[in-house]
Design a protein around this motif. Sequence first.
Motif, PDB file in Angstrom:
ATOM      1  N   ASP A 132     -48.628  -6.857   1.259  1.00  0.00           N
ATOM      2  CA  ASP A 132     -48.231  -6.915  -0.154  1.00  0.00           C
ATOM      3  C   ASP A 132     -47.506  -5.629  -0.525  1.00  0.00           C
ATOM      4  OD1 ASP A 132     -49.343  -9.410  -0.536  1.00  0.00           O
ATOM      5  OD2 ASP A 132     -51.112  -8.680  -1.617  1.00  0.00           O
ATOM      6  N   ARG A 133     -46.425  -5.779  -1.271  1.00  0.00           N
ATOM      7  CA  ARG A 133     -45.622  -4.632  -1.703  1.00  0.00           C
ATOM      8  C   ARG A 133     -45.890  -4.413  -3.181  1.00  0.00           C
ATOM      9  NH1 ARG A 133     -41.284  -3.889   2.204  1.00  0.00           N
ATOM     10  NH2 ARG A 133     -41.605  -5.410   3.876  1.00  0.00           N
ATOM     11  N   GLN A 142     -45.790  -1.650  -6.633  1.00  0.00           N
ATOM     12  CA  GLN A 142     -45.238  -0.470  -7.272  1.00  0.00           C
ATOM     13  C   GLN A 142     -46.417   0.435  -7.638  1.00  0.00           C
ATOM     14  OE1 GLN A 142     -43.809  -0.372 -11.497  1.00  0.00           O
ATOM     15  NE2 GLN A 142     -41.791  -0.218 -10.518  1.00  0.00           N
ATOM     16  N   GLU A 171     -42.180   1.329  -4.225  1.00  0.00           N
ATOM     17  CA  GLU A 171     -42.890   0.411  -3.351  1.00  0.00           C
ATOM     18  C   GLU A 171     -43.881   1.141  -2.455  1.00  0.00           C
ATOM     19  OE1 GLU A 171     -41.008  -3.102  -1.107  1.00  0.00           O
ATOM     20  OE2 GLU A 171     -41.046  -1.460   0.365  1.00  0.00           O
ATOM     21  N   THR A 172     -45.019   0.543  -2.279  1.00  0.00           N
ATOM     22  CA  THR A 172     -45.972   0.946  -1.253  1.00  0.00           C
ATOM     23  C   THR A 172     -46.557  -0.337  -0.686  1.00  0.00           C
ATOM     24  OG1 THR A 172     -47.776   2.462  -0.723  1.00  0.00           O
ATOM     25  CG2 THR A 172     -47.965   1.263  -2.787  1.00  0.00           C
ATOM     26  N   ILE A 173     -46.838  -0.331   0.592  1.00  0.00           N
ATOM     27  CA  ILE A 173     -47.252  -1.548   1.290  1.00  0.00           C
ATOM     28  C   ILE A 173     -48.741  -1.493   1.591  1.00  0.00           C
ATOM     29  CG2 ILE A 173     -46.942  -2.915   3.391  1.00  0.00           C
ATOM     30  CD1 ILE A 173     -44.001  -1.881   3.375  1.00  0.00           C
ATOM     31  N   ASN A 183     -46.108   4.051   2.910  1.00  0.00           N
ATOM     32  CA  ASN A 183     -44.722   3.987   2.463  1.00  0.00           C
ATOM     33  C   ASN A 183     -43.884   5.001   3.232  1.00  0.00           C
ATOM     34  OD1 ASN A 183     -44.654   6.580   0.905  1.00  0.00           O
ATOM     35  ND2 ASN A 183     -46.064   5.499  -0.445  1.00  0.00           N
ATOM     36  N   THR A 225     -39.514   5.987   0.127  1.00  0.00           N
ATOM     37  CA  THR A 225     -39.698   5.233  -1.101  1.00  0.00           C
ATOM     38  C   THR A 225     -39.039   5.955  -2.271  1.00  0.00           C
ATOM     39  OG1 THR A 225     -41.765   4.290  -0.320  1.00  0.00           O
ATOM     40  CG2 THR A 225     -41.449   4.341  -2.686  1.00  0.00           C
ATOM     41  N   THR A 282     -41.742  -7.707  10.121  1.00  0.00           N
ATOM     42  CA  THR A 282     -40.991  -8.164   8.950  1.00  0.00           C
ATOM     43  C   THR A 282     -39.486  -8.019   9.116  1.00  0.00           C
ATOM     44  OG1 THR A 282     -41.205  -6.022   7.829  1.00  0.00           O
ATOM     45  CG2 THR A 282     -42.880  -7.688   7.354  1.00  0.00           C
TER      46      THR A 282
END
Length: 179
Positions: free
Chosen positions: A7-8, A10, A26-28, A41, A44, A177
């Motif tokens: 999931d990405r 903010q 964004e951070t994953i 991340n 970013t 991905t």
Amino acid sequence: MTLQKGDRLQTQCYKHDGNVHKCWEETIYLTSTDEYNIFANYKTKVTEFDGRVWRTKEPAIVFFSKTNWFHIIGQIKKDGIYYYCDMASPHVIEDGVIKYIDYDLDLRVFPDGSFKVLDRGEYQYHKRIMNYSNDIDKILKDELTILINKVRNKEYPFNADVINHYYVMFQDFLKKTIK
């Protein structure tokens, strides 16, 4: 929100007065433990409250504490792993956004395990102008002591193997991905 690997989200950092201080584009999400939600991340985009925009320079593994008033960022640099720890309210996740209040004090941990408390003057200034309560002041000082003890005792996640484990997980996710 139930988080799923990859999931990405903010990230929005606020100040005590409710104003947005910084946003990370964004951070994953990688995983969770009992204590932390763990994200990663790299490069970013960050937007400051005054409109300045910059990008993070190195891969980072971010540990948002589920209960403590801090989060820990493991920064993977050429000369070792550095940690940048923010004293902040416990985070919440709403509508794909990680939110927390930044309380100025930071702890910088170097690859050799030495550390330095940063921004004490900024903390005192904001404490006065934003009227941090005595309760908040006590919580933050107690939480900083907890954080420093974690560093001194090399507790999770203050260990290069931990950061490297999550960095490999992050790289594996990115490879899947991109295909």
